[in-house]
Write a protein that holds these residues in place. Structure first.
Motif, PDB file in Angstrom:
ATOM      1  N   SER A  81       2.299   1.516   4.121  1.00  0.00           N
ATOM      2  CA  SER A  81       3.664   1.571   4.546  1.00  0.00           C
ATOM      3  C   SER A  81       4.410   2.320   3.646  1.00  0.00           C
ATOM      4  CB  SER A  81       4.357  -0.185   4.492  1.00  0.00           C
ATOM      5  OG  SER A  81       4.586  -0.235   2.990  1.00  0.00           O
ATOM      6  N   PRO A  82       5.590   2.902   4.112  1.00  0.00           N
ATOM      7  CA  PRO A  82       6.602   3.231   3.220  1.00  0.00           C
ATOM      8  C   PRO A  82       7.215   2.289   1.884  1.00  0.00           C
ATOM      9  CG  PRO A  82       7.394   3.683   5.263  1.00  0.00           C
ATOM     10  CD  PRO A  82       6.204   2.515   5.348  1.00  0.00           C
ATOM     11  N   TYR A  83       7.800   2.826   0.859  1.00  0.00           N
ATOM     12  CA  TYR A  83       8.378   1.969  -0.036  1.00  0.00           C
ATOM     13  C   TYR A  83       9.649   1.602   0.425  1.00  0.00           C
ATOM     14  CZ  TYR A  83       4.363   3.613  -3.040  1.00  0.00           C
ATOM     15  OH  TYR A  83       3.302   3.564  -3.672  1.00  0.00           O
ATOM     16  N   TYR A  84      10.097   0.331   0.528  1.00  0.00           N
ATOM     17  CA  TYR A  84      11.210   0.017   1.222  1.00  0.00           C
ATOM     18  C   TYR A  84      11.983  -0.731  -0.008  1.00  0.00           C
ATOM     19  CZ  TYR A  84       9.328   0.228   5.852  1.00  0.00           C
ATOM     20  OH  TYR A  84       8.966   0.861   7.133  1.00  0.00           O
ATOM     21  N   ALA A  85      13.481  -0.104  -0.141  1.00  0.00           N
ATOM     22  CA  ALA A  85      14.529  -0.650  -0.967  1.00  0.00           C
ATOM     23  C   ALA A  85      15.392  -1.637   0.102  1.00  0.00           C
ATOM     24  CB  ALA A  85      15.229   0.369  -1.610  1.00  0.00           C
ATOM     25  N   TYR A  86      15.971  -2.266  -0.827  1.00  0.00           N
ATOM     26  CA  TYR A  86      17.062  -3.180   0.102  1.00  0.00           C
ATOM     27  C   TYR A  86      18.746  -2.736  -0.444  1.00  0.00           C
ATOM     28  CZ  TYR A  86      19.222  -7.050   2.407  1.00  0.00           C
ATOM     29  OH  TYR A  86      20.137  -7.632   3.163  1.00  0.00           O
ATOM     30  N   GLY A  87      19.347  -2.578   0.591  1.00  0.00           N
ATOM     31  CA  GLY A  87      20.949  -2.229   0.069  1.00  0.00           C
ATOM     32  C   GLY A  87      21.575  -3.087   1.193  1.00  0.00           C
ATOM     33  N   ALA A  88      22.288  -2.349   2.293  1.00  0.00           N
ATOM     34  CA  ALA A  88      22.885  -3.068   3.157  1.00  0.00           C
ATOM     35  C   ALA A  88      21.994  -3.678   4.429  1.00  0.00           C
ATOM     36  CB  ALA A  88      23.874  -2.273   3.889  1.00  0.00           C
ATOM     37  N   GLY A  89      20.585  -3.406   4.275  1.00  0.00           N
ATOM     38  CA  GLY A  89      19.516  -3.517   4.905  1.00  0.00           C
ATOM     39  C   GLY A  89      18.292  -2.812   4.294  1.00  0.00           C
ATOM     40  N   TYR A  90      17.107  -3.001   4.955  1.00  0.00           N
ATOM     41  CA  TYR A  90      15.981  -2.203   4.375  1.00  0.00           C
ATOM     42  C   TYR A  90      15.919  -0.858   4.842  1.00  0.00           C
ATOM     43  CZ  TYR A  90      14.151  -7.078   3.333  1.00  0.00           C
ATOM     44  OH  TYR A  90      13.948  -8.087   2.884  1.00  0.00           O
ATOM     45  N   ALA A  91      15.561   0.098   4.048  1.00  0.00           N
ATOM     46  CA  ALA A  91      15.413   1.337   4.214  1.00  0.00           C
ATOM     47  C   ALA A  91      14.466   1.890   3.328  1.00  0.00           C
ATOM     48  CB  ALA A  91      16.835   2.212   3.994  1.00  0.00           C
ATOM     49  N   ALA A  92      13.599   2.892   4.092  1.00  0.00           N
ATOM     50  CA  ALA A  92      12.378   3.682   3.425  1.00  0.00           C
ATOM     51  C   ALA A  92      13.150   4.412   2.119  1.00  0.00           C
ATOM     52  CB  ALA A  92      11.642   4.328   4.233  1.00  0.00           C
ATOM     53  N   SER A  93      12.316   4.463   1.096  1.00  0.00           N
ATOM     54  CA  SER A  93      12.896   5.080  -0.167  1.00  0.00           C
ATOM     55  C   SER A  93      11.854   6.131  -0.340  1.00  0.00           C
ATOM     56  CB  SER A  93      12.878   4.272  -1.384  1.00  0.00           C
ATOM     57  OG  SER A  93      13.437   4.907  -2.351  1.00  0.00           O
ATOM     58  N   ASP A  94      12.407   7.561  -0.868  1.00  0.00           N
ATOM     59  CA  ASP A  94      11.449   8.526  -1.137  1.00  0.00           C
ATOM     60  C   ASP A  94      11.315   8.777  -2.790  1.00  0.00           C
ATOM     61  OD1 ASP A  94      13.902   9.348  -2.024  1.00  0.00           O
ATOM     62  OD2 ASP A  94      13.927  11.090  -1.090  1.00  0.00           O
ATOM     63  N   SER A  95      11.905   7.652  -3.615  1.00  0.00           N
ATOM     64  CA  SER A  95      11.862   7.699  -4.795  1.00  0.00           C
ATOM     65  C   SER A  95      11.918   6.187  -5.319  1.00  0.00           C
ATOM     66  CB  SER A  95      12.595   8.565  -5.615  1.00  0.00           C
ATOM     67  OG  SER A  95      13.945   7.939  -5.699  1.00  0.00           O
ATOM     68  N   HIS A 100      15.544  -1.075 -10.018  1.00  0.00           N
ATOM     69  CA  HIS A 100      15.382  -1.414  -8.505  1.00  0.00           C
ATOM     70  C   HIS A 100      14.032  -1.977  -8.092  1.00  0.00           C
ATOM     71  CE1 HIS A 100      19.193   0.465  -7.325  1.00  0.00           C
ATOM     72  NE2 HIS A 100      18.738   1.353  -8.302  1.00  0.00           N
ATOM     73  N   GLY A 101      13.983  -2.593  -7.295  1.00  0.00           N
ATOM     74  CA  GLY A 101      12.762  -3.326  -6.660  1.00  0.00           C
ATOM     75  C   GLY A 101      12.481  -2.815  -5.181  1.00  0.00           C
ATOM     76  N   TYR A 102      11.037  -2.807  -4.923  1.00  0.00           N
ATOM     77  CA  TYR A 102      10.478  -2.156  -3.528  1.00  0.00           C
ATOM     78  C   TYR A 102       9.664  -2.964  -3.056  1.00  0.00           C
ATOM     79  CZ  TYR A 102      13.130   1.699  -5.641  1.00  0.00           C
ATOM     80  OH  TYR A 102      14.204   2.453  -6.238  1.00  0.00           O
ATOM     81  N   TRP A 103       9.753  -3.105  -1.678  1.00  0.00           N
ATOM     82  CA  TRP A 103       8.739  -3.538  -0.830  1.00  0.00           C
ATOM     83  C   TRP A 103       7.725  -2.739  -0.608  1.00  0.00           C
ATOM     84  CZ3 TRP A 103       7.924  -8.728  -0.375  1.00  0.00           C
ATOM     85  CH2 TRP A 103       8.931  -9.560  -0.437  1.00  0.00           C
ATOM     86  N   VAL A 104       6.329  -2.907  -0.644  1.00  0.00           N
ATOM     87  CA  VAL A 104       5.317  -1.961  -0.254  1.00  0.00           C
ATOM     88  C   VAL A 104       4.018  -2.759   0.108  1.00  0.00           C
ATOM     89  CG1 VAL A 104       4.255  -1.676  -2.431  1.00  0.00           C
ATOM     90  CG2 VAL A 104       3.885   0.037  -0.735  1.00  0.00           C
ATOM     91  N   LYS A 105       3.845  -2.290   1.406  1.00  0.00           N
ATOM     92  CA  LYS A 105       2.456  -2.982   1.795  1.00  0.00           C
ATOM     93  C   LYS A 105       1.244  -2.378   1.551  1.00  0.00           C
ATOM     94  CE  LYS A 105       0.647  -5.126   6.082  1.00  0.00           C
ATOM     95  NZ  LYS A 105       0.821  -5.202   7.651  1.00  0.00           N
ATOM     96  N   ALA A 106      -0.097  -2.946   0.802  1.00  0.00           N
ATOM     97  CA  ALA A 106      -1.075  -2.563   0.702  1.00  0.00           C
ATOM     98  C   ALA A 106      -2.243  -2.799   1.527  1.00  0.00           C
ATOM     99  CB  ALA A 106      -1.418  -3.107  -0.563  1.00  0.00           C
TER     100      ALA A 106
END
Length: 141
Positions: A81-95, A100-106
């Motif tokens: 999956s992309p790496y997802y950050a949470y702000g006002a909602g979930y969004a893919a992050s390029d860094s 910060h914490g990030y959701w990623v699916k393996a």
């Protein structure tokens, strides 16, 4: 101190788990009543290897930003999956940024190796002997 909740880590088997001590490489959910800045003290980590499980993982970052395309995956193709950050909602992050914490699916259990660009080994010419072998070992090949 201004948080309205404790820190919660995520494990695929137990879900969210309260944690009174935050650890390098882990991602945490912490609720704040309003946008806040938090000072974090400890040893800087320029590079680290994170163990991840099959399925969704909540990960942290190292002390410098790392482009998601530069994260080494062991085995290759581990991230599903992309790496997802949470702000006002979930969004893919390029860094992946410090603090910060990030959701990623393996796709399976494995390792993610994070190192900011400044700490990456220089490019090695094909057939360069021991230096090439060391680079191969770091990348898990």
């Amino acid at each position: 101190p201004s948080a309205s909740s404790g820190a919660f880590a995520y494990t695929g088997t137990a879900g969210y788990v309260a944690d009174d001590t935050v650890s390098l490489g882990e991602g945490y959910w912490i609720k704040f009543p309003a946008p806040s800045s938090v000072n974090i003290t400890g040893v800087q980590a320029g590079k680290d290897t994170f163990e991840i499980a099959a399925g969704w993982n909540l990960i942290g970052a190292v002390s410098g930003s790392v482009d998601t395309g530069a994260v080494l995956q062991v085995p290759p193709g581990l991230v599903a999956s992309p790496y997802y950050a949470y702000g006002a909602g979930y969004a893919a992050s390029d860094s992946l940024r410090p603090g910060h914490g990030y959701w990623v699916k393996a796709a399976s259990a494995g390792q993610l190796i994070l190192a900011p660009i400044a700490l990456r080994p220089p490019a090695v010419r094909r057939g360069a002997g021991p230096a090439r072998q060391a680079l191969k070992q770091e990348r898990g090949r």
